[in-house]
Write an enzyme that holds these catalytic residues in place. Structure first.
Site, short mmCIF file in Angstrom:
data_model
loop_
_atom_site.label_atom_id
_atom_site.label_comp_id
_atom_site.label_asym_id
_atom_site.label_seq_id
_atom_site.Cartn_x
_atom_site.Cartn_y
_atom_site.Cartn_z
N PHE A 82 0.92 -0.96 -0.10
CA PHE A 82 -0.14 -0.04 -0.41
C PHE A 82 0.54 1.35 -0.11
O PHE A 82 1.60 1.13 0.61
CB PHE A 82 -1.02 0.31 1.02
CG PHE A 82 -1.70 0.71 1.13
CD1 PHE A 82 -3.03 0.88 0.81
CD2 PHE A 82 -1.79 1.85 1.58
CE1 PHE A 82 -4.26 1.53 0.67
CE2 PHE A 82 -2.75 3.36 2.07
CZ PHE A 82 -4.00 3.12 1.33
N ASP A 109 0.91 -5.89 8.12
CA ASP A 109 -0.21 -4.85 8.18
C ASP A 109 -0.66 -5.42 7.95
O ASP A 109 -1.37 -5.90 7.16
CB ASP A 109 0.10 -3.35 6.98
CG ASP A 109 -0.66 -2.73 7.27
OD1 ASP A 109 -2.57 -2.26 7.45
OD2 ASP A 109 -0.62 -1.03 6.73
N TYR A 111 -10.95 1.44 11.02
CA TYR A 111 -11.80 2.23 10.20
C TYR A 111 -12.69 1.35 8.70
O TYR A 111 -13.77 2.17 7.81
CB TYR A 111 -12.31 3.83 9.53
CG TYR A 111 -10.71 3.51 9.00
CD1 TYR A 111 -11.06 3.77 7.40
CD2 TYR A 111 -9.56 4.41 9.08
CE1 TYR A 111 -9.76 3.68 6.66
CE2 TYR A 111 -8.57 4.98 8.60
CZ TYR A 111 -8.83 4.66 7.07
OH TYR A 111 -7.42 4.69 6.47
N LYS A 112 -11.98 0.76 8.89
CA LYS A 112 -12.21 -0.64 7.97
C LYS A 112 -13.22 -1.55 7.86
O LYS A 112 -14.45 -1.25 8.04
CB LYS A 112 -10.95 -1.32 6.50
CG LYS A 112 -10.55 -0.22 6.49
CD LYS A 112 -9.10 -0.55 5.84
CE LYS A 112 -8.51 0.65 5.08
NZ LYS A 112 -7.25 0.48 4.89
N ARG A 149 -13.36 -3.01 -7.33
CA ARG A 149 -13.44 -3.59 -6.10
C ARG A 149 -14.53 -3.68 -5.16
O ARG A 149 -15.44 -2.66 -5.56
CB ARG A 149 -11.80 -2.95 -5.62
CG ARG A 149 -10.90 -2.84 -5.18
CD ARG A 149 -10.41 -2.54 -3.79
NE ARG A 149 -10.09 -1.02 -3.63
CZ ARG A 149 -10.07 -0.77 -1.77
NH1 ARG A 149 -9.14 -1.13 -1.29
NH2 ARG A 149 -10.59 0.27 -1.41
C1 LIG Z 1 -6.37 1.68 4.89
C2 LIG Z 1 -4.96 1.11 4.55
C3 LIG Z 1 -3.64 2.17 5.71
C4 LIG Z 1 -4.46 3.62 5.87
O1 LIG Z 1 -3.27 4.30 6.84
P1 LIG Z 1 -4.04 5.47 7.60
O2 LIG Z 1 -2.87 6.43 8.05
O3 LIG Z 1 -4.77 5.00 8.60
O4 LIG Z 1 -3.83 6.67 6.24
C5 LIG Z 1 -1.97 1.98 5.91
N1 LIG Z 1 -2.31 0.53 5.45
C6 LIG Z 1 -2.71 -0.07 4.33
C7 LIG Z 1 -2.38 -1.77 4.20
C8 LIG Z 1 -4.44 0.39 3.97
O5 LIG Z 1 -4.99 -0.61 3.38
#
Ligand SMILES: *Cc1c(COP(=O)(O)O)cnc(C)c1O
Length: 413
Positions: free
Chosen positions: A127, A198, A223-224, A372
């Site tokens: 990501f 992660d 938040y997911k 997605r």
């Molecule tokens: C959604 C997501 C994030 C989000 O990071 P934020 O700091 O909350 O914006 C980080 N890593 C991955 C792999 C994600 O899918």
């Protein structure tokens, strides 16, 4: 080839052991929500609890609530709830900051534990924020650190005695491809490196057992699939055995051994709390805590079983009904290698998704061409998946996406 009709899906919903959880969310009528992997929906009880926190604990009790309402303990209390979902032990997780910031803290701490080793190993398709944070830390340290990137299949070969820490996202955000956490963690350890996962697209969606896999460090998102609300606090995990030695660089007062002694010099707290930095965002944290209440009653095996059933159903239906209409499956076909979302490539992916959203089916688009579809087992029904597949096939067959308005990119996709 058995015919799958809407009635068969309704029947599966009637037999679904997780069906009762749908009522614990506010889902707008007439909408099919396939984006819970990006922003989970609103838990039904959350507004009442937040209003109560605001009016009673903040409005009336004011500063006393840090003690009386348990605000000060919320990061570890919420962390312990998340620990239950990822196979961590009590005292190994805190809720804090964002995933990006938590990654920064733990990665810097990890490098400190492997002095002399100069490589951070990750994958090309990680990501972006994860890659950006790694790049930023390497630049900040100016100590000859190197970010080594390999393809997902070549990670084991890229491991050697120079690697300090391996940083990977368990379930890929674009394809939903899932790594073998235990095998890669063991490979990292064999090379003498630490392993940092992660879990943004894993927690609440697929089984995670950090203890069984021997994982050192992890971060994840609130938040997911956890449904903690937009920008909810994230979390971090540090294996108990590493906690006393790991020094994270954002040495704010909330990570101090005695914040209210107001000493002039930093002394880290003993346990997981040393990984906190500043004052927790209490309204957001209470919202996340409320969302986590739902998970108390959830059987993780049922989550995985339904997640696979939903994604299998969606792939089957889309491939049957939209055959020859330009879609190509971008997610692993093998359920064991897939998280809880399904991605399809399409040359007009953005416009197709806008047309879907206009018809009440909300998924999202990831550049350059991916549609997605998140299949959150907690509130999604089999009929939702059926209707979404039918709508997608219809939009493609009728070229309903082919309007200028659907091709106008918004800032957030
Ligand atoms: C959604 C997501 C994030 C989000 O990071 P934020 O700091 O909350 O914006 C980080 N890593 C991955 C792999 C994600 O899918």
């Amino acid at each position: 080839m058995t015919v799958i009709d809407r009635e068969a899906c309704e029947q599966r919903d009637r037999n679904d052991p997780l069906a009762r959880f749908r009522d614990r969310f506010r889902l707008p009528a007439g909408l099919i929500y396939l984006d819970g992997n990006s922003l989970g929906p609103l838990p039904a009880d959350l507004p009442r609890q937040i209003v109560e926190t605001i009016e009673r604990d903040w409005g009336e009790r004011l500063i006393r609530s840090w003690n009386d309402a348990g605000w000060i303990d919320a990061p570890s209390r919420v962390g312990d709830r998340i620990a239950c979902l990822i196979g961590a032990r009590p005292g190994e997780v805190v809720a804090a900051d964002s995933t990006s910031v938590n990654l920064f803290k733990l990665l810097a701490g990890a490098l400190g534990l492997r002095a002399g080793r100069k490589v951070i190993l990750t994958e090309h398709r990680n990501f972006p924020t994860d890659l950006y944070i790694m790049q930023g830390l390497v630049a900040l340290l100016e100590q000859g650190y190197e970010l080594r990137r390999a393809d997902a299949d070549d990670l084991a070969d890229a491991l050697d005695e120079d690697v300090a820490v391996v940083v990977l996202t368990h379930v890929n955000y674009r394809t939903a491809r899932m790594h073998d956490m235990a095998a890669l963690t063991a490979a990292a350890h064999d090379a003498g490196a630490l392993m940092l996962w992660d879990l943004a697209h894993s927690v609440g969606a697929v089984p995670v057992d950090l203890t069984a896999a021997g994982v050192d460090l992890a971060v994840g998102c609130g938040y997911k699939y956890l449904n903690g609300g937009p920008g909810a606090p994230a979390f971090l995990f540090v294996r108990h055995e590493l906690q006393a030695d790991l020094r994270q660089p954002l040495s704010g007062w909330m990570g101090h051994a005695d914040p209210f002694d107001f000493e002039s010099d930093y002394r880290p707290a003993d346990g997981i709390g040393r990984n906190l930095c500043g004052t927790p965002p209490m309204l957001s944290l209470i919202a996340l805590e409320c969302a986590l209440e739902i998970w108390r009653d959830v059987d993780p095996a049922a989550i995985r079983e339904k997640s696979i059933a939903l994604t299998e159903l969606f792939i089957t239906l889309v491939e049957r009904r939209a055959a020859g209409l330009g879609l190509s499956l971008a997610s692993p076909r093998e359920p064991a290698e897939r998280g809880s979302q399904v991605s399809f490539g399409h040359g007009q992916g953005y416009a197709v998704m806008q047309a879907l959203i206009a018809r009440g089916v909300i998924g999202d688009f990831r550049a350059p061409n991916l549609l997605r579809f998140g299949c959150a087992p907690l509130y999604l029904r089999y009929v939702d998946v059926f209707d979404a597949a039918v709508t997608l096939a219809d939009i493609l067959a009728s070229r309903a996406w082919d309007f200028a308005a659907f091709k106008q990119r918004a800032v957030v996709t």
